[in-house]
Design a protein around this motif. Structure first.
Motif, PDB file in Angstrom:
ATOM      1  N   THR A   1       0.732  -1.550   0.033  1.00 55.74           N
ATOM      2  CA  THR A   1      -0.090   0.123   0.062  1.00 55.74           C
ATOM      3  C   THR A   1       0.988   1.159  -0.220  1.00 55.74           C
ATOM      4  OG1 THR A   1      -1.408  -1.172   1.175  1.00 55.74           O
ATOM      5  CG2 THR A   1      -1.622   1.113   1.295  1.00 55.74           C
ATOM      6  N   GLU A   2       2.007   0.827   0.794  1.00 60.96           N
ATOM      7  CA  GLU A   2       2.567   2.349   0.529  1.00 60.96           C
ATOM      8  C   GLU A   2       3.452   2.901  -0.434  1.00 60.96           C
ATOM      9  OE1 GLU A   2       5.571   1.852   4.206  1.00 60.96           O
ATOM     10  OE2 GLU A   2       4.448   1.900   5.676  1.00 60.96           O
TER      11      GLU A   2
ATOM     12  N   HIS B   1       1.971   6.599  -6.652  1.00 60.47           N
ATOM     13  CA  HIS B   1      -0.061   7.249  -6.749  1.00 60.47           C
ATOM     14  C   HIS B   1       0.320   8.280  -6.937  1.00 60.47           C
ATOM     15  CE1 HIS B   1      -4.049   8.137  -7.303  1.00 60.47           C
ATOM     16  NE2 HIS B   1      -4.180   8.913  -6.807  1.00 60.47           N
TER      17      HIS B   1
ATOM     18  N   HIS C   1       2.137   1.751  -3.574  1.00 61.48           N
ATOM     19  CA  HIS C   1       1.240   1.971  -3.981  1.00 61.48           C
ATOM     20  C   HIS C   1       0.960   3.806  -4.624  1.00 61.48           C
ATOM     21  CE1 HIS C   1      -2.234   1.593  -5.907  1.00 61.48           C
ATOM     22  NE2 HIS C   1      -3.051   2.466  -5.205  1.00 61.48           N
ATOM     23  N   ASN C   2       1.127   3.558  -3.191  1.00 61.03           N
ATOM     24  CA  ASN C   2       0.806   5.318  -2.384  1.00 61.03           C
ATOM     25  C   ASN C   2       1.971   6.624  -3.273  1.00 61.03           C
ATOM     26  OD1 ASN C   2      -1.569   4.308  -1.668  1.00 61.03           O
ATOM     27  ND2 ASN C   2      -1.376   4.512   0.474  1.00 61.03           N
ATOM     28  N   GLU C   3       2.918   5.662  -3.193  1.00 62.43           N
ATOM     29  CA  GLU C   3       4.644   6.566  -3.126  1.00 62.43           C
ATOM     30  C   GLU C   3       3.677   6.421  -4.969  1.00 62.43           C
ATOM     31  OE1 GLU C   3       7.782   4.737  -1.962  1.00 62.43           O
ATOM     32  OE2 GLU C   3       6.827   5.356   0.367  1.00 62.43           O
TER      33      GLU C   3
END
Length: 233
Positions: A94-95, A101, A97-99
């Motif tokens: 998730t981290e 994104h 992916h968030n980075e």
């Protein structure tokens, strides 16, 4: 003499079967008693064996239940460790992916504010992709505001420079280009509706402040005259 002997012989012959029956009855009773004793012994042996079997079975059941408890505890521990591992893995994913994104969004938002018509044409091509439209609208909705007018004005200032804004009017009045024919107004409308405070806004509610912003772009573009000191009389 002959008669006495005959009678005696008859008496002897009559008494012999009775003795035989008595002997047979006695033997039968002994045999029956022996069988009863053997049966009782066998019964005792069976009961003893059954008791030992039940005892061994209970001990086996106790050991099985104990092993099952141990197995359940280990399975629970394994599942908890697996859950922790999966959460950790998901958090890392998730981290990442968030980075990714965030980096992508920042790259896309770098086009704002539009400074030239070439940049505007590039943006129009980007907005033809519905997924790109959604990403940009979501990001612009985060600019915030307490009313439709305020949020719309903030978005307009974010996406367009006054230099480009003064070239457009909503319907193309006074020889200007028609802003309503672009995909940019749709982006603004989507962004305003993605804001929690203005999600139920109508299109006309959002178009009105866009019109006003375009009208005033020319005046915002003009330099502010310097303030001169009044001469003393």
């Amino acid at each position: 003499m002959f008669i006495v002997a005959y009678v005696f012989s008859l008496g002897v012959h009559k008494s012999q079967p009775t003795a035989t029956y008595e002997i047979e009855d006695e033997n039968w009773e002994k045999t029956l008693e022996g069988e009863m004793i053997n049966r009782n012994k066998n019964k005792v042996n069976v009961e003893t064996m059954l008791g030992e079997f039940i005892k061994e079975t209970k001990e086996f059941e106790r050991q099985v239940i104990r092993q099952l408890h141990i197995l359940n505890a280990r399975m629970k521990e394994i599942m908890e460790n697996q859950e922790i591992f999966m959460k950790s893995k998901n958090n890392i994913a998730t981290e990442e992916h968030n980075e990714d994104h965030l980096r992508i969004v920042q790259e896309k938002m770098a086009i704002f504010p539009i400074q030239s018509e070439i940049d505007l044409l590039k943006l129009e091509e980007v907005l033809k992709d519905s997924s790109e439209m959604k990403i940009l609208a979501k990001e612009l909705s985060l600019l915030g505001g307490n009313s439709v007018k305020e949020i719309t004005r903030r978005i307009m200032f974010q996406i367009m420079s006054n230099q480009i804004g003064q070239l457009y009017s909503w319907d193309g009045q006074k020889g200007k280009k028609k802003f309503r024919e672009l995909l940019l107004p749709k982006l603004v409308i989507n962004a305003v509706r993605l804001n929690d405070r203005t999600q139920n806004s109508t299109e006309s509610d959002i178009v009105k402040p866009m019109r006003e912003w375009l009208v005033r772009a020319k005046f915002r573009q003009q330099p502010v005259p310097p303030i001169t000191e009044r001469s003393e009389k």
